[in-house]
Scaffold this active site. Sequence first.
Site, PDB file in Angstrom:
ATOM      1  N   MET A  24       0.848  -1.191   0.000  1.00  0.00           N
ATOM      2  CA  MET A  24       0.000   0.000   0.000  1.00  0.00           C
ATOM      3  C   MET A  24       0.884   1.241   0.000  1.00  0.00           C
ATOM      4  O   MET A  24       1.733   1.397   0.878  1.00  0.00           O
ATOM      5  CB  MET A  24      -0.926  -0.007   1.221  1.00  0.00           C
ATOM      6  CG  MET A  24      -1.910  -1.169   1.231  1.00  0.00           C
ATOM      7  SD  MET A  24      -2.868  -1.286   2.756  1.00  0.00           S
ATOM      8  CE  MET A  24      -1.661  -2.016   3.875  1.00  0.00           C
ATOM      9  N   CYS A 108      -2.148  -1.439 -10.098  1.00  0.00           N
ATOM     10  CA  CYS A 108      -2.544  -0.092  -9.672  1.00  0.00           C
ATOM     11  C   CYS A 108      -3.406   0.571 -10.741  1.00  0.00           C
ATOM     12  O   CYS A 108      -2.966   0.739 -11.884  1.00  0.00           O
ATOM     13  CB  CYS A 108      -1.315   0.764  -9.392  1.00  0.00           C
ATOM     14  SG  CYS A 108      -1.737   2.434  -8.818  1.00  0.00           S
ATOM     15  N   GLY A 209      -9.352  -8.897  -2.549  1.00  0.00           N
ATOM     16  CA  GLY A 209     -10.660  -8.309  -2.832  1.00  0.00           C
ATOM     17  C   GLY A 209     -11.767  -8.914  -1.996  1.00  0.00           C
ATOM     18  O   GLY A 209     -11.840 -10.125  -1.831  1.00  0.00           O
ATOM     19  N   ASN A 210     -12.629  -8.042  -1.430  1.00  0.00           N
ATOM     20  CA  ASN A 210     -13.779  -8.446  -0.603  1.00  0.00           C
ATOM     21  C   ASN A 210     -13.371  -9.001   0.759  1.00  0.00           C
ATOM     22  O   ASN A 210     -14.119  -9.762   1.363  1.00  0.00           O
ATOM     23  CB  ASN A 210     -14.648  -9.503  -1.304  1.00  0.00           C
ATOM     24  CG  ASN A 210     -15.161  -9.060  -2.655  1.00  0.00           C
ATOM     25  OD1 ASN A 210     -15.081  -7.887  -2.996  1.00  0.00           O
ATOM     26  ND2 ASN A 210     -15.694  -9.980  -3.424  1.00  0.00           N
TER      27      ASN A 210
END
Length: 488
Positions: A24, A108, A209-210
């Site tokens: 990140m 990205c 993801g999720n």
Amino acid sequence: MSKLQGFEFWRTTLREARYVVAPMVDQSELAWRLLSRRHGAQLCYTPMLHAQVFVRDANYRRENLYAEVCPEDRPLITQFCANDPEVFLQAALLAQDHCDAIDLNLGCPQMIAKRGHYGVFLQDEWELLEKMVKLANEKLSVPITCKIRVFQDVDRTVSYAQMLEKAGCQLLTVHGRTKDQKGALTGIADWEHIKAVRKAVSIPVFANGNIQHLSDVERCIQETGVHGVMSAEGNLHNPALFEGSSPPVWEMAEEYLEVVKQHPPCTLSFVRAHLFKLWHHTLQIHQDLREELAKVKNLEGLAEVSKQLRLRCQEEIAREKEGIVVRPKGDLPFPHWMCQPYVRPTPKELGPNGKGHGSEVRKTASQKRALEDSDGTPDALSKNKQKKKARNPHKNFCPEHKPKYMKCEQCGNPKGNKCVFDLCRACCKKKAYKEVADCPSHGLRFKTKADRQRAEKERAGGMQETEPHDGSQVLPETQNTEQGQSDF
């Protein structure tokens, strides 16, 4: 000893890591990685680093990797964004002794990645990517891994993953969203794409993801068959996610600040950003402390604001124990002072008539994306550009009318118009320092400063030798006279 590959690499070096903290930008720094590891994370990535800057700037290397190495922070994967095989290889060679693998960012989706031509905006350039991965796999002493986003078409996603595996990728992280799923259109990640990739390749696969709770991690592994699950935003709001707990925010904030004291990041903005994420739900209520958190200038100030937030939350808890309902919980699964994910509103599909509340979200996002790529015409300006236009009615945003800057010979950045070396400021500073020269254009006065220091030293030396110097002039003259008289 030959480097480990594929599953052998995952089992031995990565210790069969299942719980992974994502790379990140400006967020997965050492202090945050150590905090996450304390609470269940088994593998961490560095923030995404820019390969070209990493190669040319020693300070960037030191601040973002070399100074953030410690034995507790392993296994660790360093991620780079790049679009040039040789530059990527050079950066990876400089980093490989400080990590366990090198990751190529191909996921990205932000506008800065589009402008820099890296991240997900390389996903259609398979020949280039194959060359980058293959070269790194051949030359590095550590494995090369990749993080990708999916295509709309499952078959194309699978072919994409197989191409990277064939080129030499030893571990693949698949984010189940497409290039366009960002901001207001983020939506739900598609685990079916991840599942298809997992079945089609013979290397370890991580899913992304999720992921908001530990139950999501276990469900993802069960449904997709992946070997590990990566969390980004869920981890930022709850670093204890992989423990399966939701502790009070102040516990995580105070523990993080203690780690920061031992391993301070290169800038305070990292710490501030983490506190904003951790206290996100509480700061929606206590707006005055939100403003204070944005203004403080040092670590002690940030800790004090966090303390004030804790005291207010504890006061609210005490009043609720007395039977006084301070405020309803709202849509949150837990009280606002508990670590919990921030859930973005899901974009709704267009109705049959193309109207409705959901269409506004989609329309706004598509308009914004169009504005980012617009030609700068007055009737298609973003709000920010409209404000600039109001301040300066003659301002023109058309790319053709932008001033053309000459490039620095050494790094490619815009050079100073009046630089004596025809370089950008950073390169000029290095050259002027080395040659002890001045550059008035960039405000560099190394020669002037050196001359001033030399003059001050000479003046100081002259003042100290004034009296002996006068005597020494007389003494030799007297001695010579006496010697001359004796000679005659």
